[in-house]
Motif scaffolding. Structure first.
Motif, PDB file in Angstrom:
ATOM      1  N   UNK A  57      52.436  42.974  34.550  1.00 39.89           N
ATOM      2  CA  UNK A  57      53.005  43.761  35.646  1.00 39.89           C
ATOM      3  C   UNK A  57      51.903  44.244  36.577  1.00 39.89           C
ATOM      4  N   UNK A  58      52.249  44.346  37.844  1.00 41.25           N
ATOM      5  CA  UNK A  58      51.336  44.852  38.880  1.00 41.25           C
ATOM      6  C   UNK A  58      50.187  43.891  39.201  1.00 41.25           C
ATOM      7  N   UNK A  59      50.262  42.668  38.727  1.00 45.81           N
ATOM      8  CA  UNK A  59      49.191  41.716  39.050  1.00 45.81           C
ATOM      9  C   UNK A  59      49.381  41.095  40.432  1.00 45.81           C
ATOM     10  N   UNK A  60      50.603  41.192  40.978  1.00 45.39           N
ATOM     11  CA  UNK A  60      50.853  40.679  42.315  1.00 45.39           C
ATOM     12  C   UNK A  60      51.666  39.398  42.358  1.00 45.39           C
ATOM     13  N   UNK A  61      52.337  39.067  41.275  1.00 42.35           N
ATOM     14  CA  UNK A  61      53.132  37.834  41.217  1.00 42.35           C
ATOM     15  C   UNK A  61      54.239  37.805  42.268  1.00 42.35           C
ATOM     16  N   UNK A  62      54.991  38.899  42.333  1.00 41.44           N
ATOM     17  CA  UNK A  62      56.122  38.943  43.264  1.00 41.44           C
ATOM     18  C   UNK A  62      55.656  38.956  44.715  1.00 41.44           C
ATOM     19  N   UNK A  63      54.505  39.567  44.965  1.00 45.06           N
ATOM     20  CA  UNK A  63      53.945  39.563  46.321  1.00 45.06           C
ATOM     21  C   UNK A  63      53.560  38.140  46.722  1.00 45.06           C
ATOM     22  N   UNK A 155      46.870  27.235  36.447  1.00 47.46           N
ATOM     23  CA  UNK A 155      45.983  27.833  37.448  1.00 47.46           C
ATOM     24  C   UNK A 155      45.898  29.326  37.175  1.00 47.46           C
ATOM     25  N   UNK A 156      44.692  29.817  36.897  1.00 46.28           N
ATOM     26  CA  UNK A 156      44.484  31.256  36.736  1.00 46.28           C
ATOM     27  C   UNK A 156      44.081  31.795  38.102  1.00 46.28           C
ATOM     28  N   UNK A 157      44.999  32.536  38.710  1.00 43.28           N
ATOM     29  CA  UNK A 157      44.790  33.022  40.070  1.00 43.28           C
ATOM     30  C   UNK A 157      44.310  34.475  40.029  1.00 43.28           C
ATOM     31  N   UNK A 158      43.067  34.681  40.425  1.00 39.57           N
ATOM     32  CA  UNK A 158      42.457  36.014  40.405  1.00 39.57           C
ATOM     33  C   UNK A 158      42.799  36.717  41.716  1.00 39.57           C
ATOM     34  N   UNK A 159      43.839  37.518  41.684  1.00 39.09           N
ATOM     35  CA  UNK A 159      44.416  38.149  42.869  1.00 39.09           C
ATOM     36  C   UNK A 159      43.684  39.444  43.242  1.00 39.09           C
ATOM     37  N   UNK A 160      43.984  39.942  44.430  1.00 43.64           N
ATOM     38  CA  UNK A 160      43.456  41.216  44.961  1.00 43.64           C
ATOM     39  C   UNK A 160      41.957  41.152  45.243  1.00 43.64           C
ATOM     40  N   UNK A 161      41.501  39.982  45.683  1.00 38.90           N
ATOM     41  CA  UNK A 161      40.088  39.831  46.010  1.00 38.90           C
ATOM     42  C   UNK A 161      39.706  40.559  47.292  1.00 38.90           C
ATOM     43  N   UNK A 162      40.689  41.112  47.997  1.00 38.97           N
ATOM     44  CA  UNK A 162      40.398  41.889  49.202  1.00 38.97           C
ATOM     45  C   UNK A 162      39.812  43.250  48.868  1.00 38.97           C
ATOM     46  N   UNK A 163      39.907  43.682  47.615  1.00 39.87           N
ATOM     47  CA  UNK A 163      39.396  44.989  47.211  1.00 39.87           C
ATOM     48  C   UNK A 163      37.949  44.874  46.724  1.00 39.87           C
ATOM     49  N   UNK A 164      37.174  45.868  47.053  1.00 38.77           N
ATOM     50  CA  UNK A 164      35.726  45.810  46.783  1.00 38.77           C
ATOM     51  C   UNK A 164      35.391  45.826  45.296  1.00 38.77           C
ATOM     52  N   UNK A 165      36.273  46.382  44.481  1.00 37.53           N
ATOM     53  CA  UNK A 165      35.988  46.465  43.042  1.00 37.53           C
ATOM     54  C   UNK A 165      36.540  45.268  42.260  1.00 37.53           C
ATOM     55  N   UNK A 166      37.010  44.273  42.967  1.00 42.60           N
ATOM     56  CA  UNK A 166      37.585  43.101  42.307  1.00 42.60           C
ATOM     57  C   UNK A 166      36.493  42.283  41.609  1.00 42.60           C
ATOM     58  N   UNK A 167      36.798  41.803  40.415  1.00 46.02           N
ATOM     59  CA  UNK A 167      35.893  40.916  39.698  1.00 46.02           C
ATOM     60  C   UNK A 167      36.054  39.493  40.237  1.00 46.02           C
ATOM     61  N   UNK A 168      34.983  38.738  40.246  1.00 51.76           N
ATOM     62  CA  UNK A 168      35.044  37.358  40.729  1.00 51.76           C
ATOM     63  C   UNK A 168      35.739  36.466  39.701  1.00 51.76           C
ATOM     64  N   UNK A 169      36.164  35.301  40.145  1.00 56.39           N
ATOM     65  CA  UNK A 169      36.825  34.355  39.247  1.00 56.39           C
ATOM     66  C   UNK A 169      35.891  33.936  38.118  1.00 56.39           C
ATOM     67  N   UNK A 170      34.616  33.774  38.431  1.00 56.45           N
ATOM     68  CA  UNK A 170      33.645  33.358  37.415  1.00 56.45           C
ATOM     69  C   UNK A 170      33.491  34.420  36.332  1.00 56.45           C
ATOM     70  N   UNK A 171      33.444  35.684  36.743  1.00 50.60           N
ATOM     71  CA  UNK A 171      33.313  36.785  35.781  1.00 50.60           C
ATOM     72  C   UNK A 171      34.568  36.886  34.920  1.00 50.60           C
ATOM     73  N   UNK A 172      35.740  36.758  35.555  1.00 54.02           N
ATOM     74  CA  UNK A 172      37.007  36.852  34.825  1.00 54.02           C
ATOM     75  C   UNK A 172      37.132  35.714  33.813  1.00 54.02           C
ATOM     76  N   UNK A 173      36.697  34.523  34.196  1.00 53.03           N
ATOM     77  CA  UNK A 173      36.739  33.395  33.273  1.00 53.03           C
ATOM     78  C   UNK A 173      35.884  33.667  32.039  1.00 53.03           C
TER      79      UNK A 173
END
Length: 244
Positions: A57-63, A155-173
């Protein structure tokens, strides 16, 4: 003259009899196997035309669902049931299913659609992923070890990259590889304590005895960065276009 003709026929018979039929039989057998494998693979993917949006929840799927189908970003949108719509690209159409993220309905809803899924988009909140890493990894583990999802691209979609505290896809992986290793050990111990159920036995994740890496999977799992809010979804739309 008759004797010459008879000798010629004998020579022809000898030449035909000397032909080694072994390579011919092997070639025919290999051709049969190739055709059989092709038919089996087509049957496994037949009817798989859906793309599932899933995650916490709140990951942004519906958006993302709203952006892809209606070109707008909802101010508030919490799903309590699945959203279904037709996604069109390049003259092709596929059904897009937004699976609710709440744990009470997520798994039950996923069960309804997983057998028709051609691709699975696992959406991650790049801002809160570190805080929720166990729940994120647990949900992804359930998907990756389900026998019904093995033909699917993920596909693992790392959402909310517009926010400064977002982790990069590489870090999340990297974070997910480490946490999935822990989840795998925990789930394995639980299976051993209750005994194996051959019917519902999950697929082994990665290579036994080795720390988990996504590269160990037979499935193709990709990580991309995106922002539904800023309409930065090109990695997702490109991925969908390749599979349609």
């Amino acid at each position: 003259m008759d004797k010459l003709n008879e000798n010629a026929r004998e020579r022809k018979q000898i030449k035909l009899g000397e032909i080694d039929t072994g390579p011919i039989l092997i070639a025919l057998l290999l051709g049969f196997i190739a055709v059989a494998l092709f038919v089996i693979l087509r049957r496994r993917t037949a009817g798989r035309k859906d793309f599932l949006l899933t995650g916490l929840s709140e990951s942004g799927k519906s958006a993302i669902f709203m952006q892809l189908l209606h070109g707008k970003f909802p101010t508030t949108f919490t799903s309590i049931k699945e959203n279904v719509g037709d996604y069109q690209a390049g003259g092709s159409t596929a059904r897009l299913v937004d699976i609710p993220g709440h744990y009470r309905v997520r798994d039950k809803c996923f069960e309804l659609y997983k057998h028709r899924a051609k691709g699975i988009v696992f959406v991650v909140d790049s801002v809160t992923v570190q805080k929720n890493i166990r729940d994120v990894a647990d949900s992804l583990y359930t998907i990756l070890t389900d026998s019904a999802t093995q033909p699917c691209s993920v596909l693992v979609l790392c959402n909310k990259q517009d926010q400064t505290t977002a982790k990069s896809a590489q870090v999340i992986e990297s974070m997910l590889e480490s946490e999935l290793n822990t989840v795998r050990d925990t789930r394995s111990r639980k299976l051993q304590s209750v005994g194996d159920d051959d019917v519902n036995k999950p697929v082994t994740l990665g290579k036994p005895g080795r720390d988990f890496e996504f590269s160990h999977l037979a499935q193709k799992v990709q990580f991309v960065e995106a922002s539904a809010k800023e309409q930065e979804l090109n990695p997702l739309t490109d991925w969908l276009a390749r599979l349609l």
